[in-house]
Design a protein around this motif. Sequence first.
Motif, PDB file in Angstrom:
ATOM      1  N   GLN A   1       0.925  -1.167   0.126  1.00 14.81           N
ATOM      2  CA  GLN A   1       0.032   0.065  -0.010  1.00 14.81           C
ATOM      3  C   GLN A   1       0.764   1.152  -0.097  1.00 14.81           C
ATOM      4  OE1 GLN A   1      -2.893  -1.440  -0.993  1.00 14.81           O
ATOM      5  NE2 GLN A   1      -3.923   0.197   0.464  1.00 14.81           N
ATOM      6  N   LEU A   2       1.941   1.132   0.754  1.00 18.10           N
ATOM      7  CA  LEU A   2       2.784   2.384   0.880  1.00 18.10           C
ATOM      8  C   LEU A   2       3.465   2.816  -0.633  1.00 18.10           C
ATOM      9  CD1 LEU A   2       4.578   2.130   4.455  1.00 18.10           C
ATOM     10  CD2 LEU A   2       2.934   3.721   3.700  1.00 18.10           C
ATOM     11  N   ARG A   3       3.493   1.832  -1.398  1.00 14.78           N
ATOM     12  CA  ARG A   3       4.141   2.174  -2.550  1.00 14.78           C
ATOM     13  C   ARG A   3       3.144   3.138  -3.590  1.00 14.78           C
ATOM     14  NH1 ARG A   3       8.703  -1.040  -2.813  1.00 14.78           N
ATOM     15  NH2 ARG A   3       8.517  -3.199  -1.852  1.00 14.78           N
ATOM     16  N   ASP A   4       2.035   3.139  -3.016  1.00 14.49           N
ATOM     17  CA  ASP A   4       1.244   4.091  -3.888  1.00 14.49           C
ATOM     18  C   ASP A   4       0.910   5.366  -3.067  1.00 14.49           C
ATOM     19  OD1 ASP A   4       0.570   2.452  -5.859  1.00 14.49           O
ATOM     20  OD2 ASP A   4      -0.780   1.214  -4.727  1.00 14.49           O
ATOM     21  N   TRP A   5       1.698   5.726  -1.937  1.00 17.42           N
ATOM     22  CA  TRP A   5       1.565   6.618  -1.160  1.00 17.42           C
ATOM     23  C   TRP A   5       1.684   8.094  -1.907  1.00 17.42           C
ATOM     24  CZ3 TRP A   5       5.625   7.749   3.253  1.00 17.42           C
ATOM     25  CH2 TRP A   5       5.390   8.865   3.976  1.00 17.42           C
ATOM     26  N   PRO A   6       0.940   8.924  -2.300  1.00 10.65           N
ATOM     27  CA  PRO A   6       1.150  10.324  -2.918  1.00 10.65           C
ATOM     28  C   PRO A   6       1.953  11.127  -2.542  1.00 10.65           C
ATOM     29  CG  PRO A   6      -1.258   9.879  -2.787  1.00 10.65           C
ATOM     30  CD  PRO A   6      -0.723   8.986  -1.856  1.00 10.65           C
ATOM     31  N   ALA A   7       2.742  11.816  -3.018  1.00  5.98           N
ATOM     32  CA  ALA A   7       3.830  12.751  -2.839  1.00  5.98           C
ATOM     33  C   ALA A   7       3.391  14.038  -2.075  1.00  5.98           C
ATOM     34  CB  ALA A   7       4.680  13.114  -3.989  1.00  5.98           C
ATOM     35  N   ASP A   8       2.106  14.539  -2.189  1.00  2.05           N
ATOM     36  CA  ASP A   8       1.372  15.547  -1.655  1.00  2.05           C
ATOM     37  C   ASP A   8       0.538  15.222  -0.466  1.00  2.05           C
ATOM     38  OD1 ASP A   8      -0.436  14.259  -3.259  1.00  2.05           O
ATOM     39  OD2 ASP A   8      -1.432  16.226  -3.945  1.00  2.05           O
ATOM     40  N   MET A   9       0.648  14.232   0.069  1.00  3.23           N
ATOM     41  CA  MET A   9      -0.058  13.860   1.200  1.00  3.23           C
ATOM     42  C   MET A   9       0.900  13.006   2.308  1.00  3.23           C
ATOM     43  SD  MET A   9      -3.299  11.177   1.082  1.00  3.23           S
ATOM     44  CE  MET A   9      -4.345  12.192   0.011  1.00  3.23           C
ATOM     45  N   SER A  10       0.257  13.567   3.664  1.00  2.00           N
ATOM     46  CA  SER A  10       1.128  12.964   4.611  1.00  2.00           C
ATOM     47  C   SER A  10       0.895  11.702   4.907  1.00  2.00           C
ATOM     48  CB  SER A  10       0.781  13.787   6.204  1.00  2.00           C
ATOM     49  OG  SER A  10      -0.709  13.391   6.494  1.00  2.00           O
ATOM     50  N   LEU A  11       1.835  10.695   5.633  1.00  2.00           N
ATOM     51  CA  LEU A  11       1.469   9.246   5.804  1.00  2.00           C
ATOM     52  C   LEU A  11       0.297   9.122   6.598  1.00  2.00           C
ATOM     53  CD1 LEU A  11       2.434   6.573   5.766  1.00  2.00           C
ATOM     54  CD2 LEU A  11       3.788   6.933   7.673  1.00  2.00           C
ATOM     55  N   LEU A  12       0.068   9.975   7.521  1.00  2.00           N
ATOM     56  CA  LEU A  12      -1.132   9.681   8.304  1.00  2.00           C
ATOM     57  C   LEU A  12      -2.545   9.814   7.430  1.00  2.00           C
ATOM     58  CD1 LEU A  12      -2.670   9.014  11.045  1.00  2.00           C
ATOM     59  CD2 LEU A  12      -2.301  11.304  11.722  1.00  2.00           C
ATOM     60  N   ASP A  13      -2.514  11.110   6.651  1.00  2.00           N
ATOM     61  CA  ASP A  13      -3.927  11.221   5.876  1.00  2.00           C
ATOM     62  C   ASP A  13      -3.706  10.175   4.619  1.00  2.00           C
ATOM     63  OD1 ASP A  13      -4.266  13.617   7.463  1.00  2.00           O
ATOM     64  OD2 ASP A  13      -3.110  14.913   5.651  1.00  2.00           O
TER      65      ASP A  13
ATOM     66  N   VAL B   1      12.680  -2.611   4.766  1.00  2.00           N
ATOM     67  CA  VAL B   1      12.013  -2.386   3.593  1.00  2.00           C
ATOM     68  C   VAL B   1      11.297  -1.119   3.861  1.00  2.00           C
ATOM     69  CG1 VAL B   1       9.949  -3.021   2.266  1.00  2.00           C
ATOM     70  CG2 VAL B   1      11.561  -4.668   3.132  1.00  2.00           C
ATOM     71  N   LEU B   2      10.467  -0.955   4.944  1.00  2.00           N
ATOM     72  CA  LEU B   2      10.034   0.447   5.456  1.00  2.00           C
ATOM     73  C   LEU B   2      10.933   1.457   5.405  1.00  2.00           C
ATOM     74  CD1 LEU B   2       7.639  -1.017   8.488  1.00  2.00           C
ATOM     75  CD2 LEU B   2       6.921  -0.403   6.143  1.00  2.00           C
ATOM     76  N   ALA B   3      12.267   1.278   5.977  1.00  2.00           N
ATOM     77  CA  ALA B   3      13.099   2.277   5.943  1.00  2.00           C
ATOM     78  C   ALA B   3      13.435   2.744   4.530  1.00  2.00           C
ATOM     79  CB  ALA B   3      14.401   1.870   6.638  1.00  2.00           C
ATOM     80  N   GLN B   4      13.433   1.824   3.626  1.00  2.00           N
ATOM     81  CA  GLN B   4      13.695   2.022   2.245  1.00  2.00           C
ATOM     82  C   GLN B   4      12.965   2.900   1.738  1.00  2.00           C
ATOM     83  OE1 GLN B   4      16.842   1.245   0.369  1.00  2.00           O
ATOM     84  NE2 GLN B   4      15.887   2.730  -1.093  1.00  2.00           N
ATOM     85  N   LEU B   5      11.652   2.691   1.826  1.00  2.00           N
ATOM     86  CA  LEU B   5      10.352   3.238   1.264  1.00  2.00           C
ATOM     87  C   LEU B   5      10.418   4.768   1.709  1.00  2.00           C
ATOM     88  CD1 LEU B   5       7.556   0.677   1.544  1.00  2.00           C
ATOM     89  CD2 LEU B   5       8.538   1.882  -0.461  1.00  2.00           C
ATOM     90  N   LEU B   6      10.642   5.108   3.156  1.00  2.00           N
ATOM     91  CA  LEU B   6      10.648   6.372   3.836  1.00  2.00           C
ATOM     92  C   LEU B   6      11.894   6.836   3.134  1.00  2.00           C
ATOM     93  CD1 LEU B   6       9.600   5.610   7.218  1.00  2.00           C
ATOM     94  CD2 LEU B   6       8.101   6.129   5.726  1.00  2.00           C
ATOM     95  N   ALA B   7      12.869   6.561   3.031  1.00  2.00           N
ATOM     96  CA  ALA B   7      14.112   7.110   2.599  1.00  2.00           C
ATOM     97  C   ALA B   7      13.898   7.569   1.085  1.00  2.00           C
ATOM     98  CB  ALA B   7      15.134   6.292   2.410  1.00  2.00           C
ATOM     99  N   GLU B   8      13.200   6.759   0.307  1.00  2.00           N
ATOM    100  CA  GLU B   8      13.031   7.360  -1.180  1.00  2.00           C
ATOM    101  C   GLU B   8      11.978   8.654  -1.008  1.00  2.00           C
ATOM    102  OE1 GLU B   8      11.370   3.769  -2.995  1.00  2.00           O
ATOM    103  OE2 GLU B   8      13.153   2.665  -3.116  1.00  2.00           O
ATOM    104  N   ARG B   9      11.056   8.538  -0.123  1.00  2.00           N
ATOM    105  CA  ARG B   9      10.117   9.702   0.109  1.00  2.00           C
ATOM    106  C   ARG B   9      10.910  10.729   0.504  1.00  2.00           C
ATOM    107  NH1 ARG B   9       4.374  10.329  -0.294  1.00  2.00           N
ATOM    108  NH2 ARG B   9       3.967  12.302   0.779  1.00  2.00           N
ATOM    109  N   SER B  10      11.921  10.609   1.384  1.00  2.00           N
ATOM    110  CA  SER B  10      12.663  11.922   1.791  1.00  2.00           C
ATOM    111  C   SER B  10      13.789  12.346   1.286  1.00  2.00           C
ATOM    112  CB  SER B  10      12.766  11.585   3.334  1.00  2.00           C
ATOM    113  OG  SER B  10      13.808  10.734   3.455  1.00  2.00           O
ATOM    114  N   GLY B  11      14.200  11.547   0.320  1.00  2.00           N
ATOM    115  CA  GLY B  11      15.463  11.699  -0.615  1.00  2.00           C
ATOM    116  C   GLY B  11      16.695  11.400   0.475  1.00  2.00           C
ATOM    117  N   GLY B  12      16.397  10.826   1.470  1.00  2.37           N
ATOM    118  CA  GLY B  12      17.584  10.383   2.395  1.00  2.37           C
ATOM    119  C   GLY B  12      18.311   9.107   2.150  1.00  2.37           C
ATOM    120  N   SER B  13      18.694   8.566   3.261  1.00  4.64           N
ATOM    121  CA  SER B  13      19.314   7.287   3.198  1.00  4.64           C
ATOM    122  C   SER B  13      18.477   6.330   4.109  1.00  4.64           C
ATOM    123  CB  SER B  13      20.845   7.315   3.707  1.00  4.64           C
ATOM    124  OG  SER B  13      21.138   5.734   4.189  1.00  4.64           O
TER     125      SER B  13
END
Length: 214
Positions: free
Chosen positions: A89-101, A146-158
């Motif tokens: 589900q997280l792979r479809d997380w829109p860029a303009d929306m918070s995780l909680l939303d 896996v979750l850390a990788q998804l969040l890193a891709e979202r933030s542009g971090g590591s």
Amino acid sequence: MREAPTAGHARTVQAARPSLAERRKETLRFEIAAEAVRLFAVHGVTGTTGEQIARAVGISSRTLWRHFPTKESCVLPLLSAGLDFAVAQLRDWPADMSLLDFVTRSLRAGDLPAVAPAILDLIRMTTTDPALRAVWLQAHDDALPVLAQLLAERSGGSPDDLRTRVHAATFNGALRAASEDFARRYAEEPEAAGSEIATCILVALRAAAEGLPY
């Protein structure tokens, strides 16, 4: 006119889709997990042997041990299924929306798989049996990178950044706490509606979003 698929495209599609052997292996692992839960519920974990699980599935003990190192680990596929769904589900997380939303919107839309009573029984058993507890925690530990990788891709971090790892662990822990809370509170209502599951998840995620107490 549509172009014919190239050899490279065919290889990409083939690589993306599990092979028939892999799909059969995954199906067998879930069959083993389902029988293990059934036997654990009837005879208890200590009263169930790997040989009994193998016999219930219709395979040899040698085949069972090729897939799982211990009888308790046989239930890992079922314990990991919810986390795998959350990651998908997280792979479809829109860029303009918070995780909680995003999670709130998904849950309100009914984007939750049905929870079999056997899985709720299993989650409850993880709170009393140390070996099953270890498998439950392993499922969540396996999901962390896996979750850390998804969040890193979202933030542009590591994914190795401490902040990213803490966020991944917080989200992971909220899902675990929500699952345990639902399994405990609805022990006598195995057919509890998806809205009840969603409520538990949202309460846990909102608590996580509030941060540490003062």
